[in-house]
Motif scaffolding. Sequence first.
Motif, PDB file in Angstrom:
ATOM      1  N   LYS A  95      16.089  90.796  85.099  1.00 12.20           N
ATOM      2  CA  LYS A  95      16.074  92.288  85.968  1.00 12.20           C
ATOM      3  C   LYS A  95      16.155  92.622  87.333  1.00 12.20           C
ATOM      4  O   LYS A  95      17.023  93.024  87.209  1.00 12.20           O
ATOM      5  CB  LYS A  95      14.641  92.531  85.665  1.00 12.20           C
ATOM      6  CG  LYS A  95      13.876  93.331  84.290  1.00 12.20           C
ATOM      7  CD  LYS A  95      12.918  93.330  83.945  1.00 12.20           C
ATOM      8  CE  LYS A  95      12.548  93.743  82.561  1.00 12.20           C
ATOM      9  NZ  LYS A  95      11.340  94.205  82.075  1.00 12.20           N
ATOM     10  N   LYS A 115      19.749  92.581  87.539  1.00  5.43           N
ATOM     11  CA  LYS A 115      20.444  94.076  86.960  1.00  5.43           C
ATOM     12  C   LYS A 115      20.032  94.434  87.633  1.00  5.43           C
ATOM     13  O   LYS A 115      21.247  96.292  88.216  1.00  5.43           O
ATOM     14  CB  LYS A 115      20.173  94.089  85.950  1.00  5.43           C
ATOM     15  CG  LYS A 115      20.934  94.276  84.934  1.00  5.43           C
ATOM     16  CD  LYS A 115      19.526  94.963  83.199  1.00  5.43           C
ATOM     17  CE  LYS A 115      20.117  93.644  82.155  1.00  5.43           C
ATOM     18  NZ  LYS A 115      19.296  93.663  81.147  1.00  5.43           N
ATOM     19  N   PHE A 116      18.832  94.714  88.787  1.00  6.60           N
ATOM     20  CA  PHE A 116      18.312  95.594  89.739  1.00  6.60           C
ATOM     21  C   PHE A 116      19.408  96.136  91.340  1.00  6.60           C
ATOM     22  O   PHE A 116      20.252  96.935  91.017  1.00  6.60           O
ATOM     23  CB  PHE A 116      16.733  95.727  90.140  1.00  6.60           C
ATOM     24  CG  PHE A 116      16.666  96.859  91.261  1.00  6.60           C
ATOM     25  CD1 PHE A 116      16.753  98.523  91.413  1.00  6.60           C
ATOM     26  CD2 PHE A 116      16.466  95.917  92.545  1.00  6.60           C
ATOM     27  CE1 PHE A 116      15.979  99.293  92.355  1.00  6.60           C
ATOM     28  CE2 PHE A 116      16.379  97.046  93.450  1.00  6.60           C
ATOM     29  CZ  PHE A 116      16.180  98.586  93.501  1.00  6.60           C
ATOM     30  N   PHE A 165      22.548  94.535  90.953  1.00  2.85           N
ATOM     31  CA  PHE A 165      24.290  95.318  90.498  1.00  2.85           C
ATOM     32  C   PHE A 165      23.594  96.715  90.587  1.00  2.85           C
ATOM     33  O   PHE A 165      24.363  97.871  91.273  1.00  2.85           O
ATOM     34  CB  PHE A 165      24.261  94.599  89.245  1.00  2.85           C
ATOM     35  CG  PHE A 165      25.683  94.940  88.678  1.00  2.85           C
ATOM     36  CD1 PHE A 165      26.682  94.692  89.575  1.00  2.85           C
ATOM     37  CD2 PHE A 165      25.625  95.849  87.370  1.00  2.85           C
ATOM     38  CE1 PHE A 165      27.774  94.703  89.102  1.00  2.85           C
ATOM     39  CE2 PHE A 165      27.063  95.514  87.002  1.00  2.85           C
ATOM     40  CZ  PHE A 165      27.839  95.224  87.594  1.00  2.85           C
ATOM     41  N   LEU A 166      23.186  97.468  89.460  1.00  2.00           N
ATOM     42  CA  LEU A 166      22.678  98.620  89.724  1.00  2.00           C
ATOM     43  C   LEU A 166      22.361  99.521  91.514  1.00  2.00           C
ATOM     44  O   LEU A 166      23.378 100.315  91.723  1.00  2.00           O
ATOM     45  CB  LEU A 166      21.133  99.166  88.914  1.00  2.00           C
ATOM     46  CG  LEU A 166      21.733 100.598  88.739  1.00  2.00           C
ATOM     47  CD1 LEU A 166      22.300 100.827  87.321  1.00  2.00           C
ATOM     48  CD2 LEU A 166      20.569 100.676  87.556  1.00  2.00           C
ATOM     49  N   VAL A 207      26.271  99.133  92.330  1.00  2.00           N
ATOM     50  CA  VAL A 207      26.826 100.605  91.924  1.00  2.00           C
ATOM     51  C   VAL A 207      26.798 101.580  92.654  1.00  2.00           C
ATOM     52  O   VAL A 207      28.039 102.905  92.968  1.00  2.00           O
ATOM     53  CB  VAL A 207      27.150 100.309  90.778  1.00  2.00           C
ATOM     54  CG1 VAL A 207      27.527 102.235  90.132  1.00  2.00           C
ATOM     55  CG2 VAL A 207      27.420  98.807  89.963  1.00  2.00           C
ATOM     56  N   PHE A 208      25.223 102.159  93.365  1.00  2.00           N
ATOM     57  CA  PHE A 208      24.893 103.135  93.469  1.00  2.00           C
ATOM     58  C   PHE A 208      25.488 103.753  94.876  1.00  2.00           C
ATOM     59  O   PHE A 208      26.467 104.640  95.031  1.00  2.00           O
ATOM     60  CB  PHE A 208      23.835 103.174  93.685  1.00  2.00           C
ATOM     61  CG  PHE A 208      22.675 103.729  93.250  1.00  2.00           C
ATOM     62  CD1 PHE A 208      22.723 105.359  91.931  1.00  2.00           C
ATOM     63  CD2 PHE A 208      22.943 105.162  94.570  1.00  2.00           C
ATOM     64  CE1 PHE A 208      21.970 106.175  91.910  1.00  2.00           C
ATOM     65  CE2 PHE A 208      21.972 106.337  94.289  1.00  2.00           C
ATOM     66  CZ  PHE A 208      21.633 107.037  93.343  1.00  2.00           C
TER      67      PHE A 208
END
Lengths: 374, 70, 396
Positions: free
Chosen positions: C4, C7-8, C10-11, C14-15
């Motif tokens: 998780k 994932k965070f 990564f997000l 990207v953001f």
Amino acid sequence: MNIEKSRISPLQFMFAIMCFIRSSSLLSSFFTPIVNQDSWLVIIFGMIVSLPVLWIYISLSKAFPKSNLIEINDLVFGRIGGKIISAFYLWFFFTLTALNLRDLGIFVGKSTMSKTPPVLIIIVFILLCAWAVYYGLEVVTRYGIVFILISSAILLLSFLVSINIMHRESFLPILNQPLKSYIQGTNIITMIPFGELVVFLMIVPYVDFKQKKLVRYFMGGFLLGGLLLLAVILRDLAILGNTLKYFSLPSFETLRIIRLFDSLGHMEILFAILLIILLFFKVTLLFYISLLALSYWLKIETFRPFILPVAALLVAYSFIMFESSMQQTAFAREIIPFFWPIFEMLLPFITLIVAYIRELPKKNREKEKEDVKV
Amino acid sequence: MIILIIVFIIMLMIDLPSVIRNGKKKILIAYGLIFTFSFTICLLLALEINIKSPLMFVDEFYKNILHFSY
Amino acid sequence: MLNKFKKFLFLLMVFILVFTASGCYDIRELDSLYIVTGMAMDKAEQPGLIEVSVQIAKPGALGSGGGGDKKGGGGEEKATIIIDSVKRNVIEALEALRHDSSRTLFMHHNQVLIFGREQAEAGILPYLDASMRDQETRLEVMVLVADEKAKDVLNTEIKAEKYSAVGIRRMVDNKRSISKFFGIDLLTLVSKLTEETTSPLLPIIKIVEEEDLTRLSLTGMAVFKKDKMIGKITEYQLRGYSWVMGELKSGYLPVKLKQGSSVMYVKSSKNKLNTIFKPDGKPIMSMEIEGVFSVGELMGFEEMDTKQIVDELKKGAEQAIRKEIMSCFKSVQSMKADIYGFGDYINKHHPKKWKTLKPQWEELFPSLELDLKIKVEIKDTGKILQSPQMEIGRLS
């Protein structure tokens, strides 16, 4: 049928409501030119008027603790009636999402990237939202707490650093405008951030509540969010004074003025990013709710395949919605106060009444009891 | 235009396999409908054909028929 | 859990990437920009047109730093360029400037907005709109009125400053440290124009020609009625204005008495404004002004002890303040310009009475009465307790 398997905690639910309301501070220009220096009063009026509306939502979700809005409609109005009523809601959710998406595009354009075409910003944004939605409710609401804490901290900071350019006189004279403008202002504020809380009826069943605590968290989120909104308006008003009515983005203009020293000024980009994040939260939540409503309406177990086509539809919708931002503002000021109540007050109220007449929740419970006995 | 079609083809490539693998006809039909609807709207927008916004219908309805407005 | 978190991350990345990279759409490199430091607007010779001049920090001079300034060299090049264009409105003129030059104008660092006198007399409001609407300009830009032509002001060099517009800004900031009413930014100006009965004041900048150098000086304020300049008040009267507004933070007050004279530093001032309504409904503005001073200079006052001197000084200072205030008040009364915003004050505190007063405010203001209560406090005598002169006086 159960699409959403994850559950969120009551606190996450509360912060989601707060975030939802807080991000509406961007839209304060809908009512600031109408009530000028009494904008803050109108927020308080709006909160008071919203209380009975919230009571409708809370009693609805108390009566049907295991069902979301679409399911409630099916239960209350029967299969066909429910489908029709739900279709209205569905359209309302989609419109809300597209509206906020549009606001976001305009805000980014006005604040930071003035020459980037809004279509690019919106597409990039909706893709991010789509990603978050893909992982479900838990991911969508998880960072609400963080966003609220950061935004509150920055709000506090902006209060501290701007205290010397605030004017007490900005708030005077109090209550010296025609009654009609107060009614209109209160109406707008009741409909635009507060009444939109009707969307939370879609996710209430996925919160780990003990029954009694629902009121506490729902109201808590509403009150705290309202207070944050109030604080933002108070700050903008104290700094901008009677020029508040000129600006289409009062909060952002306020933040542009705040500067600590000669060298440490113009930090507005940080605030802009913060506002974008808050709006991201709101759009994601609305997007998620639209999809959830769509799949319940179609009675399909998953909404994942629909994410991308719906996202494309939303982008297109947000563009054809209004021809200009003047049209949008006029619509928000003149029509929404009469149109949104259909979804935010009238339909939920009718649902509640019909459910009461048909004694629906009771029957359910009896059925459950019978099931248990058998 | 071309970009739009490419984008929609990519969308189809992403979603379609999982929809078909799922095997339920209902999903496939719903997906097809939503996809076509969305594609049509986007295409019309890209072709610069004026689509009347539903909100504008509401606007006219309220202003001209109900006379409900500030 | 780790998954998780990944994932965070990564997000998040990207953001960040998405939002920073999409901003590159209208990327502008520093060396393709004209950085605007000042803007001037004059009435053009042809009727109905406006001459917009902008001062630009010369690209080559940028970045060479302030340390390497040569002194006294006659051959030193100017660090700024002035370009101008005559058009019907501001946007047209700026667009013309954009097209005619090799670089794009970058307005974020605009420091001052100067109106030529003729334009100020003809009205400034139509030209403020563009400055407020544009996303690049800031509302904290200082607005001034040139004594004659605004373009000439921008053209005048200031000795210590590379870019004269920055210099002008610093001059205004310096004066603003005395009282914030001595310089006005765009936001305050617009706010005052919004209060229907208030007349804004804008500082006047003047070119002073001395034998071998020309320099700029800020003297007095231009009084506006609505958005048109109708007169001036002097520096002396301006102090009277700021006593009423209750916002003097520094500055001095010369006091002349029979026994001697003194100059006193202003430490702070406060004003409590109040409105009293006469039986016939006419208002009287009553003020309780409180000034805190320290003694800066003493001359004379022979054969008096400190307490007597302080008492005398207090009386003298009170007189001096009253004179300053009345001088300013009489002058603006004759112009029918409510520079204090008294009308707005009554509107804010007595909204019901204001409704009847507002239509006749124009006639009321010139005959408005002031009720002054001035309190003077002398907190400090400086580093010395007695003047050396006084010692001599006592000996003789």
